[in-house]
Every structure is written in C-alpha cells, then in structure tokens.
Design an enzyme around this catalytic site. Sequence first.
Site, PDB file in Angstrom:
ATOM      1  N   GLN A  86      81.477  52.102   4.664  1.00  0.00           N
ATOM      2  CA  GLN A  86      82.499  53.100   4.807  1.00  0.00           C
ATOM      3  C   GLN A  86      82.256  53.803   6.298  1.00  0.00           C
ATOM      4  O   GLN A  86      81.399  54.179   6.687  1.00  0.00           O
ATOM      5  CB  GLN A  86      81.701  54.105   3.846  1.00  0.00           C
ATOM      6  CG  GLN A  86      81.838  53.723   2.245  1.00  0.00           C
ATOM      7  CD  GLN A  86      83.303  53.389   1.885  1.00  0.00           C
ATOM      8  OE1 GLN A  86      83.914  54.277   1.576  1.00  0.00           O
ATOM      9  NE2 GLN A  86      83.621  52.015   1.407  1.00  0.00           N
ATOM     10  N   PHE A  87      83.391  53.903   6.742  1.00  0.00           N
ATOM     11  CA  PHE A  87      83.975  54.524   8.098  1.00  0.00           C
ATOM     12  C   PHE A  87      84.434  55.653   7.974  1.00  0.00           C
ATOM     13  O   PHE A  87      85.475  55.735   6.963  1.00  0.00           O
ATOM     14  CB  PHE A  87      84.257  53.619   9.000  1.00  0.00           C
ATOM     15  CG  PHE A  87      83.575  52.370   9.022  1.00  0.00           C
ATOM     16  CD1 PHE A  87      82.358  52.353  10.263  1.00  0.00           C
ATOM     17  CD2 PHE A  87      83.806  51.014   8.659  1.00  0.00           C
ATOM     18  CE1 PHE A  87      81.616  51.259  10.207  1.00  0.00           C
ATOM     19  CE2 PHE A  87      83.020  49.933   8.969  1.00  0.00           C
ATOM     20  CZ  PHE A  87      82.022  49.975   9.893  1.00  0.00           C
ATOM     21  N   THR A  88      84.274  56.571   8.801  1.00  0.00           N
ATOM     22  CA  THR A  88      85.148  57.868   8.688  1.00  0.00           C
ATOM     23  C   THR A  88      85.676  57.895  10.053  1.00  0.00           C
ATOM     24  O   THR A  88      85.425  57.500  11.011  1.00  0.00           O
ATOM     25  CB  THR A  88      84.399  59.329   8.496  1.00  0.00           C
ATOM     26  OG1 THR A  88      82.987  59.268   9.511  1.00  0.00           O
ATOM     27  CG2 THR A  88      83.744  59.319   6.986  1.00  0.00           C
TER      28      THR A  88
END
Length: 80
Positions: free
Chosen positions: A78-80
């Site tokens: 999960q990257f933001t």
Amino acid sequence: MRAVIQRVSSASVMIDSVIKSSISTGLLILLGVEVNDTAEDAEKLAAKIPKLRIFNDASGQMNLSCSDVGGDYIVVSQFT
C-alpha cells in the site's frame, strides 16, 4: 509497518485489467511499510501472521490458522 489482514475465499490482484496473482482460500494482506521500518519488524510480522487463528474449525469456532486449512497468502503493498 502496518498490515490489514482479511480472511478470503478468493482474492486476486489486477493491473491494467490483467490478473497478476490470485489465491483461493487464504489471507489477503494489505501491507504498509515506511522508511523507519526494519527487517526485524518484517520478520516479526511474518512470524505472527501464519499463527493467527481466524478460520473456522468443525464446530464453527475461529480456531484454525491459514496453515491449518492449507490456505494461501497474497500480499499487496500500500503506497500513498
């Protein structure tokens, strides 16, 4: 390091409408890693997840691990 873990009957990862990976019964793991996380953090999490007793046994109690039911794992970063 954070992980959101979901028990699934099936899960898949699609990129540009193409399935890149899929599993049947098992665990979907949404994994968030930050710059300050260490290899030790990853090892602790990797040791803990297979021991989670979140699958039902014959009496309907959540008493079996993913390994006990022969489940698979799929990890999605999960990257933001």
